[in-house]
Design a protein around this motif. Structure first.
Motif, PDB file in Angstrom:
ATOM      1  N   UNK A  61       0.812  -1.211   0.000  1.00 23.04           N
ATOM      2  CA  UNK A  61       0.000   0.000   0.000  1.00 23.04           C
ATOM      3  C   UNK A  61       0.848   1.264   0.000  1.00 23.04           C
ATOM      4  N   UNK A  62       2.050   1.197   0.532  1.00 28.57           N
ATOM      5  CA  UNK A  62       2.885   2.392   0.637  1.00 28.57           C
ATOM      6  C   UNK A  62       3.349   2.897  -0.719  1.00 28.57           C
ATOM      7  N   UNK A  63       3.530   2.035  -1.684  1.00 25.77           N
ATOM      8  CA  UNK A  63       4.056   2.427  -2.987  1.00 25.77           C
ATOM      9  C   UNK A  63       3.067   3.188  -3.845  1.00 25.77           C
ATOM     10  N   UNK A  64       1.809   3.150  -3.502  1.00 22.76           N
ATOM     11  CA  UNK A  64       0.809   3.830  -4.317  1.00 22.76           C
ATOM     12  C   UNK A  64       0.773   5.307  -3.971  1.00 22.76           C
ATOM     13  N   UNK A  65       0.926   6.118  -4.996  1.00 14.77           N
ATOM     14  CA  UNK A  65       0.836   7.553  -4.788  1.00 14.77           C
ATOM     15  C   UNK A  65      -0.432   8.073  -5.450  1.00 14.77           C
ATOM     16  N   UNK A  66      -0.956   9.138  -4.921  1.00 16.37           N
ATOM     17  CA  UNK A  66      -2.152   9.728  -5.515  1.00 16.37           C
ATOM     18  C   UNK A  66      -1.758  10.467  -6.783  1.00 16.37           C
ATOM     19  N   UNK A  67      -2.515  10.242  -7.850  1.00 17.80           N
ATOM     20  CA  UNK A  67      -2.282  10.916  -9.115  1.00 17.80           C
ATOM     21  C   UNK A  67      -3.329  12.014  -9.231  1.00 17.80           C
ATOM     22  N   UNK A  68      -2.877  13.182  -9.656  1.00 16.58           N
ATOM     23  CA  UNK A  68      -3.788  14.297  -9.828  1.00 16.58           C
ATOM     24  C   UNK A  68      -4.852  13.939 -10.863  1.00 16.58           C
ATOM     25  N   UNK A  69      -6.078  14.303 -10.608  1.00 14.42           N
ATOM     26  CA  UNK A  69      -7.184  13.957 -11.496  1.00 14.42           C
ATOM     27  C   UNK A  69      -6.979  14.534 -12.893  1.00 14.42           C
ATOM     28  N   UNK A  70      -6.499  15.761 -12.969  1.00 13.15           N
ATOM     29  CA  UNK A  70      -6.283  16.408 -14.270  1.00 13.15           C
ATOM     30  C   UNK A  70      -5.194  15.672 -15.066  1.00 13.15           C
TER      31      UNK A  70
END
Length: 78
Positions: free
Chosen positions: A26-35
């Motif tokens: 779970x730590x490796x997942x980063x949030x990607x900007x919606x745009x």
């Protein structure tokens, strides 16, 4: 029943390993900007994708009906 007690340590270790890997992944997942995500998807949809395979002709129809038929014996051999 005692033989099943040998499975307990391996089941515990397997369960702990599954929990640890699930938590660690779970730590490796980063949030990607919606745009940014929308722009990437639009770019991918605009791109023309080549066909990965060529259409092949329809195979010849097998006329078998599932019944084995032996060739008739010749009557001149008797």
């Amino acid at each position: 029943m005692e033989i099943l007690l040998w499975l307990v340590p391996s089941a515990v270790v397997t369960g702990l390993a599954m929990l640890w890997v699930g938590w660690w992944g779970r730590e490796g997942r980063g949030e990607v900007d919606r745009e940014v995500a929308v722009a990437r998807m639009a770019q991918a949809l605009r791109r023309e994708s080549p066909a990965r395979y060529a259409a092949r002709p329809a195979p010849a129809r097998d006329r078998s009906r599932g019944i084995a038929v032996r060739p008739s014996r010749s009557t001149s051999g008797r």
